[in-house]
Design a protein around this motif. Structure first.
Motif, PDB file in Angstrom:
ATOM      1  N   LEU A   1       0.826  -1.208   0.000  1.00 30.01           N
ATOM      2  CA  LEU A   1       0.000   0.000   0.000  1.00 30.01           C
ATOM      3  C   LEU A   1       0.862   1.260   0.000  1.00 30.01           C
ATOM      4  O   LEU A   1       0.534   2.245  -0.671  1.00 30.01           O
ATOM      5  N   ASP A   2       1.978   1.228   0.741  1.00 26.33           N
ATOM      6  CA  ASP A   2       2.905   2.370   0.733  1.00 26.33           C
ATOM      7  C   ASP A   2       3.410   2.622  -0.693  1.00 26.33           C
ATOM      8  O   ASP A   2       3.505   3.760  -1.145  1.00 26.33           O
ATOM      9  N   ARG A   3       3.747   1.531  -1.396  1.00 21.68           N
ATOM     10  CA  ARG A   3       4.226   1.641  -2.769  1.00 21.68           C
ATOM     11  C   ARG A   3       3.163   2.256  -3.684  1.00 21.68           C
ATOM     12  O   ARG A   3       3.450   3.136  -4.491  1.00 21.68           O
ATOM     13  N   PHE A   4       1.924   1.788  -3.524  1.00 15.95           N
ATOM     14  CA  PHE A   4       0.825   2.339  -4.333  1.00 15.95           C
ATOM     15  C   PHE A   4       0.649   3.827  -4.057  1.00 15.95           C
ATOM     16  O   PHE A   4       0.486   4.622  -4.985  1.00 15.95           O
ATOM     17  N   GLU A   5       0.659   4.201  -2.783  1.00 14.86           N
ATOM     18  CA  GLU A   5       0.485   5.617  -2.439  1.00 14.86           C
ATOM     19  C   GLU A   5       1.618   6.461  -3.006  1.00 14.86           C
ATOM     20  O   GLU A   5       1.391   7.580  -3.463  1.00 14.86           O
ATOM     21  N   TYR A   6       2.843   5.943  -3.000  1.00 10.93           N
ATOM     22  CA  TYR A   6       3.988   6.659  -3.557  1.00 10.93           C
ATOM     23  C   TYR A   6       3.803   6.866  -5.068  1.00 10.93           C
ATOM     24  O   TYR A   6       4.012   7.969  -5.586  1.00 10.93           O
ATOM     25  N   VAL A   7       3.387   5.814  -5.768  1.00  8.46           N
ATOM     26  CA  VAL A   7       3.183   5.907  -7.214  1.00  8.46           C
ATOM     27  C   VAL A   7       2.085   6.928  -7.526  1.00  8.46           C
ATOM     28  O   VAL A   7       2.221   7.753  -8.432  1.00  8.46           O
ATOM     29  N   VAL A   8       1.001   6.893  -6.764  1.00  7.65           N
ATOM     30  CA  VAL A   8      -0.099   7.843  -6.983  1.00  7.65           C
ATOM     31  C   VAL A   8       0.380   9.268  -6.721  1.00  7.65           C
ATOM     32  O   VAL A   8       0.092  10.186  -7.498  1.00  7.65           O
ATOM     33  N   LYS A   9       1.132   9.462  -5.633  1.00 12.65           N
ATOM     34  CA  LYS A   9       1.654  10.800  -5.308  1.00 12.65           C
ATOM     35  C   LYS A   9       2.528  11.329  -6.442  1.00 12.65           C
ATOM     36  O   LYS A   9       2.364  12.470  -6.884  1.00 12.65           O
ATOM     37  N   LYS A  10       3.452  10.497  -6.919  1.00 14.69           N
ATOM     38  CA  LYS A  10       4.334  10.908  -8.023  1.00 14.69           C
ATOM     39  C   LYS A  10       3.535  11.145  -9.305  1.00 14.69           C
ATOM     40  O   LYS A  10       3.809  12.076 -10.055  1.00 14.69           O
ATOM     41  N   GLY A  11       2.535  10.302  -9.555  1.00 22.10           N
ATOM     42  CA  GLY A  11       1.687  10.472 -10.733  1.00 22.10           C
ATOM     43  C   GLY A  11       0.926  11.786 -10.704  1.00 22.10           C
ATOM     44  O   GLY A  11       0.761  12.445 -11.733  1.00 22.10           O
ATOM     45  N   LYS A  12       0.483  12.188  -9.515  1.00 19.05           N
ATOM     46  CA  LYS A  12      -0.204  13.482  -9.376  1.00 19.05           C
ATOM     47  C   LYS A  12       0.765  14.632  -9.623  1.00 19.05           C
ATOM     48  O   LYS A  12       0.423  15.601 -10.292  1.00 19.05           O
ATOM     49  N   GLU A  13       1.988  14.497  -9.085  1.00 21.30           N
ATOM     50  CA  GLU A  13       2.998  15.548  -9.274  1.00 21.30           C
ATOM     51  C   GLU A  13       3.347  15.705 -10.753  1.00 21.30           C
ATOM     52  O   GLU A  13       3.609  16.810 -11.216  1.00 21.30           O
ATOM     53  N   GLU A  14       3.360  14.611 -11.490  1.00 20.38           N
ATOM     54  CA  GLU A  14       3.700  14.628 -12.919  1.00 20.38           C
ATOM     55  C   GLU A  14       2.502  14.965 -13.808  1.00 20.38           C
ATOM     56  O   GLU A  14       2.646  15.103 -15.016  1.00 20.38           O
ATOM     57  N   GLY A  15       1.319  15.041 -13.211  1.00 28.12           N
ATOM     58  CA  GLY A  15       0.123  15.342 -13.979  1.00 28.12           C
ATOM     59  C   GLY A  15      -0.471  14.143 -14.707  1.00 28.12           C
ATOM     60  O   GLY A  15      -1.346  14.288 -15.547  1.00 28.12           O
ATOM     61  N   ILE A  16       0.013  12.952 -14.386  1.00 31.56           N
ATOM     62  CA  ILE A  16      -0.477  11.730 -15.026  1.00 31.56           C
ATOM     63  C   ILE A  16      -1.784  11.268 -14.363  1.00 31.56           C
ATOM     64  O   ILE A  16      -2.646  10.696 -15.012  1.00 31.56           O
TER      65      ILE A  16
END
Length: 167
Positions: free
Chosen positions: A139-154
């Motif tokens: 779940l930590d990994r998923f949250e990290y990917v989502v956070k980075k995806g939001k920062e990148e606008g993806i």
């Protein structure tokens, strides 16, 4: 004097009733507002044992009113009936989940792809509040990917992940 006493008693009963009604209304409102309803619940594939725990946790949340759609995320191997995705699908069906309430994202091979490929499905569904059933590290990994995806606008900024911890 008895008339004043009767008016006082009547007013007091009305005030008590009014107060109790008001408190009940406020408590009901707080419960309603605090309740989280998920748009969908994602079940990422893993080991067979992890798949069972994730599926059971997802169903527990789903049956408790926690989601509208269950999305199985993981590669569909050939033959299909021996794949992890199919095993999860069958487990969901054994719980009585209707086929129309189950979706499959069948391309992902890792956590990053789980999120990215599932996002395409969630976006098409108009889903923003997503529960993910897995263990804390995953779940930590998923949250990290989502956070980075939001920062990148993806990933849309209004997309929210809710942890459905299987531990």
């Amino acid at each position: 004097s008895t008339l004043l006493l009767r008016i006082f008693i009547l007013k007091t009963k009305f005030s008590t009733f009014y107060f109790i009604s008001l408190v009940s209304f406020i408590l009901s409102l707080l419960i309603f507002v605090s309740r989280k309803t998920l748009d969908a619940i994602m079940i990422p594939t893993g080991t067979p044992e992890a798949d069972k725990r994730r599926t059971d946790k997802a169903v527990e949340s789903y049956l408790g009113g926690g989601g509208k759609i269950l999305l199985i995320s993981g590669r569909v191997d050939k033959p299909v009936k021996t794949s992890q995705v199919y095993a999860i699908y069958k487990r969901l069906r054994n719980y009585g989940i209707k086929p129309g309430e189950i979706r499959v994202e069948g391309r992902s091979a890792n956590s990053l792809e789980n999120v990215l490929f599932s996002m395409e499905k969630f976006k098409k569904m108009g889903a923003h509040d997503i529960g993910i059933a897995s263990n804390p590290t995953h779940l930590d990994r998923f949250e990290y990917v989502v956070k980075k995806g939001k920062e990148e606008g993806i990933i849309d900024k209004d997309f929210r992940v809710h942890r459905l911890d299987t531990s």
